[in-house]
Design a protein around this motif. Structure first.
Motif, PDB file in Angstrom:
ATOM      1  N   THR A   1      12.579  -6.888   2.159  1.00 10.73           N
ATOM      2  CA  THR A   1      12.352  -6.314   3.918  1.00 10.73           C
ATOM      3  C   THR A   1      10.926  -5.888   3.793  1.00 10.73           C
ATOM      4  O   THR A   1      10.129  -5.858   2.848  1.00 10.73           O
ATOM      5  CB  THR A   1      13.200  -5.075   3.869  1.00 10.73           C
ATOM      6  OG1 THR A   1      12.933  -4.244   2.851  1.00 10.73           O
ATOM      7  CG2 THR A   1      14.765  -5.692   3.604  1.00 10.73           C
ATOM      8  N   SER A   2      10.324  -5.611   5.252  1.00  8.21           N
ATOM      9  CA  SER A   2       9.280  -5.359   5.301  1.00  8.21           C
ATOM     10  C   SER A   2       8.603  -4.258   4.553  1.00  8.21           C
ATOM     11  O   SER A   2       7.400  -4.377   4.436  1.00  8.21           O
ATOM     12  CB  SER A   2       8.753  -5.336   6.880  1.00  8.21           C
ATOM     13  OG  SER A   2       9.743  -4.047   7.335  1.00  8.21           O
ATOM     14  N   ASP A   3       9.518  -3.302   4.235  1.00  5.75           N
ATOM     15  CA  ASP A   3       9.043  -2.104   3.826  1.00  5.75           C
ATOM     16  C   ASP A   3       9.241  -2.028   2.291  1.00  5.75           C
ATOM     17  O   ASP A   3       9.218  -1.120   1.273  1.00  5.75           O
ATOM     18  CB  ASP A   3       9.604  -0.726   4.246  1.00  5.75           C
ATOM     19  CG  ASP A   3      11.235  -0.834   4.045  1.00  5.75           C
ATOM     20  OD1 ASP A   3      11.887  -1.748   3.771  1.00  5.75           O
ATOM     21  OD2 ASP A   3      11.820   0.103   4.339  1.00  5.75           O
ATOM     22  N   ALA A   4       9.587  -3.192   1.575  1.00  6.15           N
ATOM     23  CA  ALA A   4       9.961  -3.340   0.229  1.00  6.15           C
ATOM     24  C   ALA A   4       8.702  -4.141  -0.360  1.00  6.15           C
ATOM     25  O   ALA A   4       8.147  -4.937  -0.027  1.00  6.15           O
ATOM     26  CB  ALA A   4      11.183  -4.083   0.032  1.00  6.15           C
ATOM     27  N   ALA A   5       8.370  -3.355  -1.695  1.00  5.29           N
ATOM     28  CA  ALA A   5       7.367  -4.240  -2.265  1.00  5.29           C
ATOM     29  C   ALA A   5       7.904  -5.551  -3.194  1.00  5.29           C
ATOM     30  O   ALA A   5       8.774  -5.539  -3.781  1.00  5.29           O
ATOM     31  CB  ALA A   5       7.048  -3.474  -3.572  1.00  5.29           C
ATOM     32  N   PRO A   6       7.099  -6.881  -2.613  1.00  2.19           N
ATOM     33  CA  PRO A   6       7.631  -8.107  -3.331  1.00  2.19           C
ATOM     34  C   PRO A   6       7.342  -8.139  -4.614  1.00  2.19           C
ATOM     35  O   PRO A   6       6.588  -7.605  -5.059  1.00  2.19           O
ATOM     36  CB  PRO A   6       7.252  -9.004  -2.310  1.00  2.19           C
ATOM     37  CG  PRO A   6       5.969  -8.522  -1.965  1.00  2.19           C
ATOM     38  CD  PRO A   6       6.115  -6.704  -1.595  1.00  2.19           C
ATOM     39  N   GLY A   7       8.133  -8.938  -5.240  1.00  2.00           N
ATOM     40  CA  GLY A   7       8.175  -9.345  -6.572  1.00  2.00           C
ATOM     41  C   GLY A   7       8.674  -8.345  -7.635  1.00  2.00           C
ATOM     42  O   GLY A   7       9.237  -7.337  -7.408  1.00  2.00           O
ATOM     43  N   LEU A   8       7.919  -8.266  -8.846  1.00  2.00           N
ATOM     44  CA  LEU A   8       8.223  -7.335 -10.077  1.00  2.00           C
ATOM     45  C   LEU A   8       7.136  -6.341 -10.145  1.00  2.00           C
ATOM     46  O   LEU A   8       6.093  -6.582 -10.148  1.00  2.00           O
ATOM     47  CB  LEU A   8       8.423  -8.447 -11.451  1.00  2.00           C
ATOM     48  CG  LEU A   8       8.790  -7.730 -12.659  1.00  2.00           C
ATOM     49  CD1 LEU A   8      10.223  -7.069 -12.503  1.00  2.00           C
ATOM     50  CD2 LEU A   8       8.705  -8.784 -13.651  1.00  2.00           C
ATOM     51  N   ARG A   9       7.697  -5.083 -10.251  1.00  2.00           N
ATOM     52  CA  ARG A   9       6.570  -4.022 -10.209  1.00  2.00           C
ATOM     53  C   ARG A   9       7.458  -2.993 -11.173  1.00  2.00           C
ATOM     54  O   ARG A   9       8.551  -2.544 -11.151  1.00  2.00           O
ATOM     55  CB  ARG A   9       6.644  -3.487  -8.824  1.00  2.00           C
ATOM     56  CG  ARG A   9       5.907  -2.267  -8.774  1.00  2.00           C
ATOM     57  CD  ARG A   9       5.662  -1.719  -7.576  1.00  2.00           C
ATOM     58  NE  ARG A   9       5.063  -0.279  -7.648  1.00  2.00           N
ATOM     59  CZ  ARG A   9       3.741  -0.056  -7.559  1.00  2.00           C
ATOM     60  NH1 ARG A   9       2.908  -0.946  -7.571  1.00  2.00           N
ATOM     61  NH2 ARG A   9       3.439   1.481  -7.513  1.00  2.00           N
ATOM     62  N   ALA A  10       6.627  -2.451 -12.175  1.00  2.00           N
ATOM     63  CA  ALA A  10       6.830  -1.185 -12.745  1.00  2.00           C
ATOM     64  C   ALA A  10       6.047   0.069 -12.412  1.00  2.00           C
ATOM     65  O   ALA A  10       5.048  -0.318 -12.124  1.00  2.00           O
ATOM     66  CB  ALA A  10       6.453  -1.425 -14.456  1.00  2.00           C
ATOM     67  N   ASP A  11       6.745   1.074 -11.992  1.00  2.53           N
ATOM     68  CA  ASP A  11       6.268   2.311 -11.567  1.00  2.53           C
ATOM     69  C   ASP A  11       6.386   3.469 -12.599  1.00  2.53           C
ATOM     70  O   ASP A  11       7.417   4.009 -12.893  1.00  2.53           O
ATOM     71  CB  ASP A  11       6.863   2.473 -10.099  1.00  2.53           C
ATOM     72  CG  ASP A  11       6.357   3.667  -9.496  1.00  2.53           C
ATOM     73  OD1 ASP A  11       5.158   4.096  -9.969  1.00  2.53           O
ATOM     74  OD2 ASP A  11       6.886   4.178  -8.371  1.00  2.53           O
TER      75      ASP A  11
END
Length: 269
Positions: free
Chosen positions: A9-19
């Motif tokens: 969605t437009s407010d989601a970070a695309p791809g793979l992420r570690a936070d």
């Protein structure tokens, strides 16, 4: 490629992420507060000495291990919410050492990559066959398809494992020191193959010169912490190499990437 996940969605970070991901084991932090975002199509190199947390970070990114703190997301959704099967359709992994006691042909090994796409006990489909054929061709193993996996050379076994990963039709590929125990020619052949793939890749490496040659971006770990991040030219400096590896090195710059020459230690009198 597959459509196992809905578009971000437009407010989601695309791809793979570690936070701010951490992992604790046996009373100590193996990975401590690491944040990274894997950019589309890039090759991200993980560097660091033994015990720095590279393999653990890869397993966290793959969803094989759960973080003690922080979160790994895929298109903005935490991996537990994505689910193991959907995650396996998107993210493929190649471990350091692949072994099997079962007598399998190369094609059968590569076909294991289709398991996330099939229901339990279901037969392979035309799509499975096409994916396996394409993976064998991409890794130059078509003529080895009927051969026993145990009879392959080390370089061919690694290519077969990459073919198995490609048969998953992933968007992200995670590799843990895939060049270990390979001669120079097979190291270069394998990395040429990996960086030529149209997918985002995270690859743990020990060889700094190979990392400089093949990676778009580097993340350097020491004792579970990130100590440097950036392009090879930004990261691979004599001071960083001394800080992380405790060795002296000269760094020169060929067109496109740095070249590292390690210096012999001065013998003690």
């Amino acid at each position: 490629m597959n459509d196992s996940l809905p578009p971000a969605t437009s407010d989601a970070a695309p791809g793979l992420r570690a936070d701010r991901v951490s992992r604790r084991a046996d009373g100590r932090l193996i990975v401590d507060g690491i944040t990274l975002t894997l950019l589309p199509g890039e090759t991200l190199g993980l560097l660091g000495p033994n015990g720095s947390g590279k393999s653990t970070l890869l397993r966290l990114l793959a969803g094989i291990l759960a973080p003690s703190a922080g979160v790994v997301t895929l298109d903005g959704r935490a991996l537990p919410r994505v689910g193991r099967r959907a995650t396996a359709r998107r993210i493929a992994t190649v471990e350091q050492h692949a072994h099997t006691q079962t007598e399998l042909t190369v094609r059968e090994v590569v076909a294991l990559g289709r398991i996330p796409h099939r229901r339990a006990w279901s037969s392979s489909t035309a799509a499975d066959t096409r994916a396996v054929d394409a993976a064998l061709e991409r890794t130059a193993l078509t003529d080895r398809a009927g051969q026993s996996w145990h009879t392959l050379s080390g370089g061919e076994r690694q290519r077969a494992q990459i073919a198995r990963a490609l048969a998953q039709e992933p968007y992200e590929l995670l590799l843990d020191e895939p060049t270990n125990h390979l001669d120079i020619q097979h190291q270069l052949d394998l990395l040429d193959l990996v960086v030529g793939l149209p997918i985002a890749t995270v690859i743990a490496l020990h060889d700094l010169n190979l990392a400089a040659m093949y990676c778009d971006r580097l993340l350097v770990l020491r004792e579970g912490h990130v100590v440097a991040e950036g392009t090879p030219s930004q990261v691979l400096t004599p001071s960083l190499i001394k800080q992380v590896y405790d060795v002296q090195a000269d760094v020169t710059h060929d067109p496109g990437h740095p070249v590292i020459r390690f210096l012999r230690r001065t013998p003690k009198p």
